[in-house]
Design a protein around this motif. Sequence first.
Motif, PDB file in Angstrom:
ATOM      1  N   UNK A  12      30.234 -84.037  14.126  1.00  0.00           N
ATOM      2  CA  UNK A  12      30.396 -82.598  14.318  1.00  0.00           C
ATOM      3  C   UNK A  12      29.047 -81.952  14.588  1.00  0.00           C
ATOM      4  N   UNK A  13      28.024 -82.359  13.860  1.00  0.00           N
ATOM      5  CA  UNK A  13      26.683 -81.801  14.075  1.00  0.00           C
ATOM      6  C   UNK A  13      26.185 -82.118  15.491  1.00  0.00           C
ATOM      7  N   UNK A  14      26.378 -83.343  15.942  1.00  0.00           N
ATOM      8  CA  UNK A  14      25.962 -83.740  17.292  1.00  0.00           C
ATOM      9  C   UNK A  14      26.729 -82.937  18.338  1.00  0.00           C
ATOM     10  N   UNK A  15      28.028 -82.791  18.135  1.00  0.00           N
ATOM     11  CA  UNK A  15      28.871 -82.041  19.080  1.00  0.00           C
ATOM     12  C   UNK A  15      28.441 -80.583  19.151  1.00  0.00           C
ATOM     13  N   UNK A  16      28.254 -79.954  18.003  1.00  0.00           N
ATOM     14  CA  UNK A  16      27.854 -78.543  17.988  1.00  0.00           C
ATOM     15  C   UNK A  16      26.462 -78.341  18.574  1.00  0.00           C
ATOM     16  N   UNK A  17      25.575 -79.283  18.323  1.00  0.00           N
ATOM     17  CA  UNK A  17      24.222 -79.195  18.890  1.00  0.00           C
ATOM     18  C   UNK A  17      24.294 -79.227  20.417  1.00  0.00           C
ATOM     19  N   UNK A  18      25.110 -80.116  20.964  1.00  0.00           N
ATOM     20  CA  UNK A  18      25.249 -80.215  22.419  1.00  0.00           C
ATOM     21  C   UNK A  18      25.899 -78.955  22.995  1.00  0.00           C
ATOM     22  N   UNK A  19      26.931 -78.455  22.339  1.00  0.00           N
ATOM     23  CA  UNK A  19      27.601 -77.245  22.814  1.00  0.00           C
ATOM     24  C   UNK A  19      26.667 -76.041  22.763  1.00  0.00           C
ATOM     25  N   UNK A  20      25.845 -75.984  21.734  1.00  0.00           N
ATOM     26  CA  UNK A  20      24.869 -74.891  21.612  1.00  0.00           C
ATOM     27  C   UNK A  20      23.810 -75.014  22.699  1.00  0.00           C
ATOM     28  N   UNK A  21      23.330 -76.221  22.914  1.00  0.00           N
ATOM     29  CA  UNK A  21      22.314 -76.456  23.946  1.00  0.00           C
ATOM     30  C   UNK A  21      22.830 -76.071  25.331  1.00  0.00           C
ATOM     31  N   UNK A  22      24.115 -76.318  25.579  1.00  0.00           N
ATOM     32  CA  UNK A  22      24.725 -76.003  26.870  1.00  0.00           C
ATOM     33  C   UNK A  22      25.094 -74.524  27.001  1.00  0.00           C
ATOM     34  N   UNK A  23      24.909 -73.754  25.946  1.00  0.00           N
ATOM     35  CA  UNK A  23      25.210 -72.329  26.005  1.00  0.00           C
ATOM     36  C   UNK A  23      26.682 -72.005  25.814  1.00  0.00           C
ATOM     37  N   UNK A  24      27.452 -72.962  25.335  1.00  0.00           N
ATOM     38  CA  UNK A  24      28.886 -72.756  25.119  1.00  0.00           C
ATOM     39  C   UNK A  24      29.180 -72.211  23.730  1.00  0.00           C
ATOM     40  N   UNK A  25      28.279 -72.463  22.808  1.00  0.00           N
ATOM     41  CA  UNK A  25      28.433 -72.044  21.415  1.00  0.00           C
ATOM     42  C   UNK A  25      27.160 -71.346  20.969  1.00  0.00           C
ATOM     43  N   UNK A  26      27.343 -70.288  20.175  1.00  0.00           N
ATOM     44  CA  UNK A  26      26.202 -69.602  19.561  1.00  0.00           C
ATOM     45  C   UNK A  26      26.154 -69.999  18.081  1.00  0.00           C
ATOM     46  N   UNK A  27      24.954 -70.204  17.585  1.00  0.00           N
ATOM     47  CA  UNK A  27      24.730 -70.637  16.201  1.00  0.00           C
ATOM     48  C   UNK A  27      23.946 -69.553  15.481  1.00  0.00           C
ATOM     49  N   UNK A  28      24.393 -69.212  14.265  1.00  0.00           N
ATOM     50  CA  UNK A  28      23.693 -68.218  13.458  1.00  0.00           C
ATOM     51  C   UNK A  28      23.486 -68.786  12.069  1.00  0.00           C
ATOM     52  N   UNK A  29      22.254 -68.663  11.546  1.00  0.00           N
ATOM     53  CA  UNK A  29      21.928 -69.187  10.228  1.00  0.00           C
ATOM     54  C   UNK A  29      21.623 -68.022   9.297  1.00  0.00           C
ATOM     55  N   UNK A  30      22.328 -67.984   8.164  1.00  0.00           N
ATOM     56  CA  UNK A  30      22.033 -67.010   7.112  1.00  0.00           C
ATOM     57  C   UNK A  30      21.002 -67.642   6.189  1.00  0.00           C
ATOM     58  N   UNK A  31      19.904 -66.948   5.932  1.00  0.00           N
ATOM     59  CA  UNK A  31      18.835 -67.532   5.115  1.00  0.00           C
ATOM     60  C   UNK A  31      19.158 -67.494   3.619  1.00  0.00           C
ATOM     61  N   UNK A  32      20.191 -68.208   3.233  1.00  0.00           N
ATOM     62  CA  UNK A  32      20.566 -68.320   1.831  1.00  0.00           C
ATOM     63  C   UNK A  32      20.187 -69.719   1.355  1.00  0.00           C
ATOM     64  N   UNK A  33      20.374 -69.971   0.072  1.00  0.00           N
ATOM     65  CA  UNK A  33      20.116 -71.307  -0.459  1.00  0.00           C
ATOM     66  C   UNK A  33      21.426 -71.839  -1.011  1.00  0.00           C
ATOM     67  N   UNK A  34      22.014 -72.863  -0.407  1.00  0.00           N
ATOM     68  CA  UNK A  34      21.623 -73.484   0.866  1.00  0.00           C
ATOM     69  C   UNK A  34      21.955 -72.551   2.035  1.00  0.00           C
ATOM     70  N   UNK A  35      21.334 -72.790   3.180  1.00  0.00           N
ATOM     71  CA  UNK A  35      21.594 -71.935   4.340  1.00  0.00           C
ATOM     72  C   UNK A  35      23.068 -72.012   4.756  1.00  0.00           C
ATOM     73  N   UNK A  36      23.611 -70.882   5.162  1.00  0.00           N
ATOM     74  CA  UNK A  36      24.968 -70.851   5.701  1.00  0.00           C
ATOM     75  C   UNK A  36      24.846 -70.791   7.216  1.00  0.00           C
ATOM     76  N   UNK A  37      25.536 -71.708   7.890  1.00  0.00           N
ATOM     77  CA  UNK A  37      25.453 -71.796   9.346  1.00  0.00           C
ATOM     78  C   UNK A  37      26.817 -71.429   9.928  1.00  0.00           C
ATOM     79  N   UNK A  38      26.803 -70.509  10.884  1.00  0.00           N
ATOM     80  CA  UNK A  38      28.017 -70.011  11.523  1.00  0.00           C
ATOM     81  C   UNK A  38      27.975 -70.327  13.012  1.00  0.00           C
ATOM     82  N   UNK A  39      29.153 -70.582  13.575  1.00  0.00           N
ATOM     83  CA  UNK A  39      29.274 -70.886  15.001  1.00  0.00           C
ATOM     84  C   UNK A  39      30.361 -70.007  15.611  1.00  0.00           C
TER      85      UNK A  39
END
Length: 137
Positions: free
Chosen positions: A68-95
Amino acid sequence: MTTPGAGVAGRGARGDLFDPLCPTRQLLDRIGTKWTSMAVKTLADAAPGEVRFAELRRRMPGVSQKMLAVTLRALTRDGLVARRVEPTVPPQVFYRLTGLGLSLETALAGLRTWAEEHMAEIKHANEAADRQAAEGV
């Protein structure tokens, strides 16, 4: 017509699907995986909202955390998915899907519809081929 190995110059340009170096073929290789299709569908169902990584994984039975991480990384790199990180502990990552990602979902939905409409025919063809193989034909 594109020469072998030549890149697709601009929007609307056509590549050579049979050339391994063709950007169109490379893109089709990336978006043609089951995990990409499932991730895009899952994110499209949530659009325009976001989905956390853990929730995506729960909604995609069988996907490993790494895949899933590899897939989302590729989709984000291709501009198909946007990724947002909330600076919490642990970080919350939204797609979420971008506009480009939503346009891909439209194309994938057509392919899913085709598969659903022809599943029985494909199953029967497979069964016939298996029978012929078992009979040594």
